[in-house]
Design a protein around this motif. Structure first.
Motif, PDB file in Angstrom:
ATOM      1  N   ALA A   1       0.857  -0.889  -0.020  1.00 20.28           N
ATOM      2  CA  ALA A   1      -0.308   0.018  -0.446  1.00 20.28           C
ATOM      3  C   ALA A   1       0.862   1.199   0.054  1.00 20.28           C
ATOM      4  O   ALA A   1       0.151   2.220  -0.177  1.00 20.28           O
ATOM      5  CB  ALA A   1      -0.656   0.199   1.328  1.00 20.28           C
ATOM      6  N   ASP A   2       1.949   1.056   0.330  1.00 20.92           N
ATOM      7  CA  ASP A   2       2.913   2.189   0.657  1.00 20.92           C
ATOM      8  C   ASP A   2       3.842   2.498  -0.843  1.00 20.92           C
ATOM      9  O   ASP A   2       3.848   3.030  -0.827  1.00 20.92           O
ATOM     10  CB  ASP A   2       3.798   2.526   1.454  1.00 20.92           C
ATOM     11  CG  ASP A   2       4.943   0.729   1.880  1.00 20.92           C
ATOM     12  OD1 ASP A   2       4.364   0.115   1.316  1.00 20.92           O
ATOM     13  OD2 ASP A   2       5.315   0.522   2.768  1.00 20.92           O
TER      14      ASP A   2
ATOM     15  N   GLN B   1       4.704  10.145  -1.346  1.00 22.56           N
ATOM     16  CA  GLN B   1       4.794   8.138  -0.869  1.00 22.56           C
ATOM     17  C   GLN B   1       3.427   8.509  -0.504  1.00 22.56           C
ATOM     18  O   GLN B   1       2.640   9.470  -0.275  1.00 22.56           O
ATOM     19  CB  GLN B   1       5.332   7.834   0.647  1.00 22.56           C
ATOM     20  CG  GLN B   1       5.571   6.939   1.334  1.00 22.56           C
ATOM     21  CD  GLN B   1       7.054   6.799   1.302  1.00 22.56           C
ATOM     22  OE1 GLN B   1       8.210   7.536   0.937  1.00 22.56           O
ATOM     23  NE2 GLN B   1       7.469   5.391   1.375  1.00 22.56           N
ATOM     24  N   PRO B   2       2.772   7.252  -1.583  1.00 25.41           N
ATOM     25  CA  PRO B   2       1.693   7.010  -0.950  1.00 25.41           C
ATOM     26  C   PRO B   2       0.907   7.069   0.718  1.00 25.41           C
ATOM     27  O   PRO B   2       2.172   6.472   2.088  1.00 25.41           O
ATOM     28  CB  PRO B   2       1.271   5.226  -1.342  1.00 25.41           C
ATOM     29  CG  PRO B   2       2.361   5.305  -2.598  1.00 25.41           C
ATOM     30  CD  PRO B   2       3.689   6.149  -1.972  1.00 25.41           C
ATOM     31  N   GLY B   3      -0.228   7.114   0.926  1.00 25.40           N
ATOM     32  CA  GLY B   3      -0.181   7.360   1.853  1.00 25.40           C
ATOM     33  C   GLY B   3      -0.436   9.146   2.649  1.00 25.40           C
ATOM     34  O   GLY B   3      -0.239   9.132   3.852  1.00 25.40           O
ATOM     35  N   GLU B   4       0.422   9.481   2.340  1.00 20.06           N
ATOM     36  CA  GLU B   4       1.225  10.923   2.799  1.00 20.06           C
ATOM     37  C   GLU B   4       0.191  12.347   1.939  1.00 20.06           C
ATOM     38  O   GLU B   4       0.091  11.359   0.768  1.00 20.06           O
ATOM     39  CB  GLU B   4       2.061  11.478   2.208  1.00 20.06           C
ATOM     40  CG  GLU B   4       3.565  10.302   3.817  1.00 20.06           C
ATOM     41  CD  GLU B   4       4.767  10.639   3.493  1.00 20.06           C
ATOM     42  OE1 GLU B   4       5.351  11.602   2.636  1.00 20.06           O
ATOM     43  OE2 GLU B   4       5.644  10.309   4.439  1.00 20.06           O
TER      44      GLU B   4
ATOM     45  N   LEU C   1      -3.002   5.043  -1.118  1.00 24.79           N
ATOM     46  CA  LEU C   1      -2.712   4.435  -0.992  1.00 24.79           C
ATOM     47  C   LEU C   1      -2.992   3.434  -2.313  1.00 24.79           C
ATOM     48  O   LEU C   1      -3.721   3.194  -3.925  1.00 24.79           O
ATOM     49  CB  LEU C   1      -3.306   3.242   0.299  1.00 24.79           C
ATOM     50  CG  LEU C   1      -2.833   4.011   1.747  1.00 24.79           C
ATOM     51  CD1 LEU C   1      -3.775   3.564   2.260  1.00 24.79           C
ATOM     52  CD2 LEU C   1      -1.610   4.085   1.733  1.00 24.79           C
TER      53      LEU C   1
END
Lengths: 231, 256
Positions: free
Chosen positions: B149-150, B199-202, B207
Motif C-alpha cells: 500500500a505504501d 509517498q503513498p499514504g501521505e 494508497l
C-alpha cells in the motif's frame, strides 16, 4: 401625430431589449446561483416613449441540489460571496469553486473567493470541511472563514448581468441569516414557463408596434393624397 | 443590433458543449479509472467597447449580459469503486494521487492505475507499454510481484523471500483544471502546473491497492437526468432564436 411614430419605434426597440433579457435568462437556465432579470418599463418625466426599459434582479432563492464536490457551496438564505477579480470586488451567489494556482480558491471565471476578514482564501487541498458559518476546516484545523455578505440597502447592489453584482464595500454587511451548504449548488431561479410567456408577449408587443407604424403610414399617405388631390 | 439572437446562439453552443461532455461520460461508463467531466455553466458579461457610451437602460453601462459559457472540470475527487480482480499486475489508487509514467515522446504522463505488465526491457510498464517513471526492473525469473500500500514493490523469485526492487511514488496536481486528458486514461499536466510528490499514504495522495481496478466514476442516472435538462434548455434557446427572427421579420415588413 409625430408622437405616434415615436411611441411605435419605442415599442419596437423596447421589445427587442426585453427579448434580450429573456434570452439571457434562458441561456443561463443551468447556471448555478443565477438570478433571473426582469425588465419593466418606466415612464420618465418629459419622455413619452416606452423606451425606458429597466432591469431588476429577482433575488428569490433557487433550489439546492447535491453535487458532492467539496468546493461546491450554496448559500441558503440571503447573502453573497465576495470575489476579487484583479482590483475589483464583486458579489455573486455562484458557488462552484476549485483550488487554482497557488492554492487560491477560484470560480470558473478565475475570480478569487474572499475571506470574512478580507484577503484571499488559500487552501492546501480541496478536500476540506466547510461549516455553515463559513469556517473552513482542514482536518481539525481551521484555515479560514468564507465571508457571506448582504446589502444593507438592496438598491446599493448593482446587477452586472444575472450572476454578478457590484456594490461599494461599505454598503455590504455580514449576513447572519445565511448558511453555507457544502457539496451543493443553488440552481438558477429561471422559470422556463415565465420566460416563454414573456417571449410570446414580447413578440406580440412588437407586432402591435409594427401595426402602429403601418397605421401612421396609412394616415400619412391618405393625408398626402387627399390634400394633394385637391390642388 | 439584435442581442437576443446572439445570446440565444451562444446558449445553444454552450448546451451543445454540455451534451458532448455528457456523451463522453456515458460512453466511458465502463472504462476503468475514468473520471467524469462535470459541466460548469457561468454567465458571460460583455464589456462595452466604449465605456463612455452609457446606456442607463441596461444597468451599469459598462457591462451587459452576453449569454452563457460552459466549461468542464474533471471530477478527480470522486473515487470510482475498487473492484478486486485478484491479478497481481492490476493496480488501483485509493485516493487522489497519480502514478507518473513515461510517455512516448519522453513526456511525463499521469496515470490513475490499471493493468501493469513487464516490458521487453524488463521495466514495469502499463498495459499499453509505457514504463513507469520509477523505472522498476523486474527480474526475469520473478514468479510474481507484490506491491505494498505504501508503494514498495517486491519481487518473489522461486521459494526465496520477496526482495525489494523499487518504490512507486504518487503525485497530486493542486489544480485539477491544469490537467489535460490524453487517450488511454492518461493525463498530462500543463506547463507550469504544480505537482506535489508524495509517498503513498501521505498528503492525501492515497494508497496503492494491488489486485484491484478502479471503476469509472460516471453515474448513469445522474448523466441521464443532465442529458434531459440539456435537451430542454437547447430547445428553449432555439425558441428564442425563432422569436428574435420574428422580431426582425416584423422590422423588415414595416416597409411595404
Amino acid at each position: 401625430m409625430q408622437g405616434l411614430i415615436e411611441s411605435a419605434s419605442g415599442i419596437l426597440s423596447a421589445s427587442e431589449r426585453r427579448l434580450e433579457t429573456v434570452s439571457n435568462n434562458v441561456s443561463n437556465i443551468s447556471t448555478p446561483g443565477f438570478k433571473r432579470q426582469i425588465s419593466f418599463e418606466e415612464v420618465l418625466s418629459g419622455r413619452e416613449s416606452a423606451d425606458a426599459l429597466r432591469h431588476r434582479s429577482d433575488l428569490a432563492q433557487g433550489q439546492l441540489s447535491r453535487t458532492g464536490n467539496p468546493l461546491d457551496l450554496a448559500i441558503s438564505g440571503p447573502g453573497f460571496f465576495r470575489l476579487r477579480s484583479g482590483d475589483e470586488i464583486l458579489y455573486s451567489r455562484q458557488g462552484q469553486f476549485r483550488v487554482g494556482a497557488e492554492g487560491a480558491v477560484v470560480n470558473s471565471s478565475g475570480q478569487i473567493l474572499q475571506q470574512a476578514g478580507g484577503g484571499d482564501l488559500v487552501l492546501e487541498r480541496a478536500a476540506v470541511e466547510i461549516l455553515e458559518d463559513g469556517t473552513v476546516l482542514d482536518g481539525e484545523r481551521p484555515v479560514g472563514r468564507i465571508g457571506v455578505y448582504v446589502a444593507g440597502d438592496p438598491a446599493a447592489l448593482r446587477p452586472l448581468g444575472g450572476s454578478t453584482f457590484a456594490a461599494s464595500e461599505d454598503a455590504m454587511e455580514d449576513a447572519p441569516a445565511a448558511a453555507l451548504r457544502q457539496g451543493m449548488v443553488e440552481a438558477s431561479n429561471v422559470v422556463l414557463g415565465d420566460e416563454m410567456v414573456t417571449m410570446m408577449a414580447t413578440v406580440r408587443q412588437a407586432e402591435g408596434g409594427a401595426r402602429l407604424v403601418q397605421v401612421y403610414d396609412d394616415l400619412l399617405g391618405r393625408a398626402i393624397s387627399t390634400f394633394g388631390g385637391n390642388r | 443590433m439584435n442581442g437576443a439572437f446572439h445570446i440565444a446562439a451562444i446558449g445553444l453552443e454552450a448546451q451543445q458543449r454540455a451534451l458532448d461532455t455528457i456523451a463522453n461520460n456515458i460512453s466511458n461508463v465502463n472504462t476503468p479509472a475514468f473520471k467524469r467531466s462535470g459541466v460548469r455553466f457561468s454567465e458571460m458579461l460583455a464589456t462595452r467597447a466604449d465605456p463612455a457610451v452609457v446606456r442607463s437602460d441596461l444597468g451599469d453601462g459598462a457591462v451587459s449580459p452576453a449569454g452563457v459559457t460552459a466549461d468542464t472540470l474533471f471530477m478527480l475527487e470522486e473515487a470510482g469503486k475498487l473492484e478486486a480482480t485478484g491479478r497481481p499486475y492490476d493496480l488501483a489508487i485509493d485516493g487522489q494521487g497519480f502514478i507518473e509514467v513515461m510517455g512516448a515522446a519522453g513526456e511525463t504522463l499521469l496515470w490513475r492505475g490499471g493493468g501493469l505488465k513487464v516490458g521487453e526491457d524488463g521495466l514495469l510498464a502499463t498495459a499499453k507499454g509505457l514504463p513507469l517513471k520509477a523505472a522498476i526492473t523486474v527480474p526475469d525469473d520473478a514468479t510474481t510481484i507484490e506491491i505494498g500500500a505504501d508503494g514498495v514493490v517486491r519481487a518473489k523469485v522461486g521459494e526465496a523471500e520477496p526482495v525489494e526492487i523499487g518504490q512507486i511514488m504518487l503525485v497530486k496536481a493542486d489544480d485539477g483544471a491544469a490537467l489535460q486528458r490524453r487517450d488511454g486514461g492518461f493525463y498530462r499536466a500543463e506547463e507550469g502546473a504544480r505537482l506535489l510528490d508524495a509517498q503513498p499514504g501521505e498528503d492525501g495522495v492515497g494508497l496503492l491497492v494491488q489486485g484491484s481496478i478502479e471503476g469509472s466514476n460516471v453515474e448513469l442516472t445522474a448523466e441521464m437526468v443532465q442529458l434531459m435538462m440539456v435537451q430542454r434548455s437547447y430547445a428553449a434557446n432555439a425558441q428564442i432564436v425563432q422569436a428574435a427572427d420574428q422580431l426582425m421579420g416584423l422590422a423588415n415588413s414595416l416597409k411595404r
